[in-house]
Design a protein around this motif. Sequence first.
Motif, PDB file in Angstrom:
ATOM      1  N   ASP A   1       1.016  -1.139   0.054  1.00 45.98           N
ATOM      2  CA  ASP A   1      -0.033  -0.010   0.088  1.00 45.98           C
ATOM      3  C   ASP A   1       1.035   1.139   0.130  1.00 45.98           C
ATOM      4  O   ASP A   1       1.591   1.513   1.013  1.00 45.98           O
ATOM      5  N   PHE A   2       0.802   1.951  -1.109  1.00 52.38           N
ATOM      6  CA  PHE A   2       1.591   3.157  -1.285  1.00 52.38           C
ATOM      7  C   PHE A   2       1.309   4.203  -0.070  1.00 52.38           C
ATOM      8  O   PHE A   2       2.281   5.167   0.217  1.00 52.38           O
ATOM      9  N   GLU A   3       0.025   4.338   0.336  1.00 53.52           N
ATOM     10  CA  GLU A   3      -0.374   5.298   1.309  1.00 53.52           C
ATOM     11  C   GLU A   3       0.201   4.957   2.607  1.00 53.52           C
ATOM     12  O   GLU A   3       0.106   5.868   3.417  1.00 53.52           O
ATOM     13  N   ALA A   4       0.712   3.667   2.838  1.00 58.11           N
ATOM     14  CA  ALA A   4       1.257   3.403   3.965  1.00 58.11           C
ATOM     15  C   ALA A   4       2.820   3.875   4.091  1.00 58.11           C
ATOM     16  O   ALA A   4       3.474   3.488   5.257  1.00 58.11           O
ATOM     17  N   ILE A   5       3.166   4.514   3.172  1.00 55.74           N
ATOM     18  CA  ILE A   5       4.630   5.059   3.116  1.00 55.74           C
ATOM     19  C   ILE A   5       4.711   6.544   3.953  1.00 55.74           C
ATOM     20  O   ILE A   5       3.944   7.208   3.773  1.00 55.74           O
ATOM     21  N   GLU A   6       5.552   6.337   4.724  1.00 57.34           N
ATOM     22  CA  GLU A   6       5.604   7.726   5.736  1.00 57.34           C
ATOM     23  C   GLU A   6       6.442   8.691   5.128  1.00 57.34           C
ATOM     24  O   GLU A   6       6.271   9.726   5.082  1.00 57.34           O
ATOM     25  N   ARG A   7       7.738   8.118   4.806  1.00 58.66           N
ATOM     26  CA  ARG A   7       8.801   8.857   3.917  1.00 58.66           C
ATOM     27  C   ARG A   7       9.729   8.162   3.261  1.00 58.66           C
ATOM     28  O   ARG A   7       9.736   6.957   3.491  1.00 58.66           O
ATOM     29  N   ILE A   8      10.357   8.616   2.275  1.00 53.42           N
ATOM     30  CA  ILE A   8      11.589   7.981   1.525  1.00 53.42           C
ATOM     31  C   ILE A   8      12.802   8.646   1.386  1.00 53.42           C
ATOM     32  O   ILE A   8      12.639   9.864   1.358  1.00 53.42           O
ATOM     33  N   LEU A   9      13.858   8.238   1.841  1.00 52.45           N
ATOM     34  CA  LEU A   9      15.020   8.850   1.846  1.00 52.45           C
ATOM     35  C   LEU A   9      16.074   8.251   0.759  1.00 52.45           C
ATOM     36  O   LEU A   9      16.288   7.146   0.707  1.00 52.45           O
TER      37      LEU A   9
ATOM     38  N   LEU B   1       7.822   2.931   6.390  1.00 50.54           N
ATOM     39  CA  LEU B   1       6.599   2.875   6.510  1.00 50.54           C
ATOM     40  C   LEU B   1       5.794   3.200   7.662  1.00 50.54           C
ATOM     41  O   LEU B   1       6.746   3.495   8.754  1.00 50.54           O
ATOM     42  N   LYS B   2       4.506   3.414   7.736  1.00 49.55           N
ATOM     43  CA  LYS B   2       3.825   4.177   9.025  1.00 49.55           C
ATOM     44  C   LYS B   2       4.113   3.107  10.170  1.00 49.55           C
ATOM     45  O   LYS B   2       3.908   3.491  11.363  1.00 49.55           O
ATOM     46  N   ASP B   3       4.043   1.735  10.034  1.00 50.96           N
ATOM     47  CA  ASP B   3       4.125   0.836  10.942  1.00 50.96           C
ATOM     48  C   ASP B   3       5.353   0.742  11.485  1.00 50.96           C
ATOM     49  O   ASP B   3       5.958  -0.203  12.463  1.00 50.96           O
ATOM     50  N   GLY B   4       6.442   1.485  11.011  1.00 50.09           N
ATOM     51  CA  GLY B   4       7.993   1.087  11.533  1.00 50.09           C
ATOM     52  C   GLY B   4       8.765   0.347  10.654  1.00 50.09           C
ATOM     53  O   GLY B   4      10.054   0.277  11.078  1.00 50.09           O
ATOM     54  N   THR B   5       8.160  -0.190   9.729  1.00 47.30           N
ATOM     55  CA  THR B   5       9.141  -1.121   8.988  1.00 47.30           C
ATOM     56  C   THR B   5       9.908  -0.222   7.932  1.00 47.30           C
ATOM     57  O   THR B   5       9.506   0.925   7.577  1.00 47.30           O
TER      58      THR B   5
END
Length: 554
Positions: free
Chosen positions: A311-319, A419-423
Amino acid sequence: MKLHSVRVHPSKALLPREEQLAWKIAGVAVDKVAVQKDVAEMIINRIIDNAAVAIAAINRRPVVSARMMALAHPRKGGASLFGLPAARTVSPEWAAWANGTAVRELDFHDTFLAADYSHPGDNIPPVLAVAQTVGRSGKDLIRGLATAYEIHIDLVKGICLHRHKIDHIAHLCPAAAAGIGTLLGLKQEVIYQAVNQAVHVSFSTRQSRKGEISSWKAFAPAHAGKLAIEAVDRAMRGEGAPNPIYEGEDSVIAWMLAGRENKDHEYLVPLPEKGEPKRAILESYTKEHSAEYQSQALIDLAFRMRGRIADFEAIERILIHTSHHTHTVIGTGANDPQKMDPKASRETLDHSIMYIFAVALQDGRWHHVDSYTPRRAQRPDTVRLWHKIETTEDPEWTRRYHSEDPNEKAFGGRVQIFLKDGTVIEDELAVANAHSLGARPFQRPDYIRKFQTLTEGIISAREANRFLEAVQDLAALPAGRLGALNVALPAGRVTLAPVRGIFDAPVRSAEPAATRRIQRRGEEKARTRTIKKARRVKTIAQGRKAPSARRPRA
């Protein structure tokens, strides 16, 4: 290869021309060393590559503008224009302008990165235009392009332009001039003057690739090619040029490059020694995806990583951890708000790794048109993902970017997706799949497939096959037959813009006004006599008495 020291010398030193870089470049150009088979084959690959991306861009607005300017300078027996019949020719410098713009428009052809950046395939339009105009053979063209690629890549290895905010076409122009010199078999003195002139007129700022990037990004290398032809023409007429253009007290190094900060700064430029084959083209690489080269490996990496994201909406940020160049030119280190703007131009979007990585991650494909449409760029879920991406410079990736060891040199990076769940999903890729050291290095079938893909539906299958057959037999093309390398669209499929420019103005007579008035009166009297004669003939035919041609005297 021999490293040549290049630095500023005071005028009173009277630096001998034999110690000047421009003279040494000219020496490489006049060296009649044979072109090796693998180099000749790669030159053919790059001619195919150029034709592919030019035809794919053939009716885009900047290409149409450049073509209309060129068509205003027709020349019988000149050079041909991509898209039009080979028999319709223009003056060579304008063919280089139009064809160079077509090649560069999609930012989709070959690249070489070292101390500076380059697209050495930009040398092909000007060298080919001159070859067509003067009636040279396929072997002559191969020799000229081997020189142009060699000089261009050697300059890029030795002299950094971007650090001083100078656009990279400053290396292209002297390389094209040297290549034309080889093509024409000119003397070292003539090529030396042409190279000096080419350097002198081609230095410009990198603002063309900063902020809101305009169509000048495509025009800039075409302009350099045009300037190179004019520089050679001027030198052939016996005219000199400013020199020493690199080493002089008021030279480009002294006031535009490192000499501004340190007059003793030394550049080391590698050049082949006499009798050494010109093989630099084999160090360059083409693009599988239509975007800035530093994004190629990261696009491939996005394709590989997307399968691990449900789920791309589950992404918090990308570095993205990458080199200084990628971070500061196409990353967030550029500090260009336009690179995050959904309404930015195509030219800006293809220099935004944040946009590119987001679309590649979502779509799993990259298309030279579809991936840049306003509708695609403004899609809400894409904008949300795009704005979660940032870049950072990693010293190790910067070191590898500048490494002289081809097995270490890298243009990619390491990506962390939080990811928002910490992954945290993490992966890295050093070079693009299509790179010579990549997973799927480009070979002749790949260049042909790229040509067929980009030109499908634009040119006929018969024209595609004719071109591919001719170019693959380049060395056998006799003098005067290089028009076969032109690719034409079916009649009526090339866009011709309305008359709008200065060059399209009606041709005015060069005669003085008084002479034109006398001529106009003569034409009016002749017209009057013709009309009167026609009336008399008509009257006689009707059986009536014709009026006297002259009135009776009183």
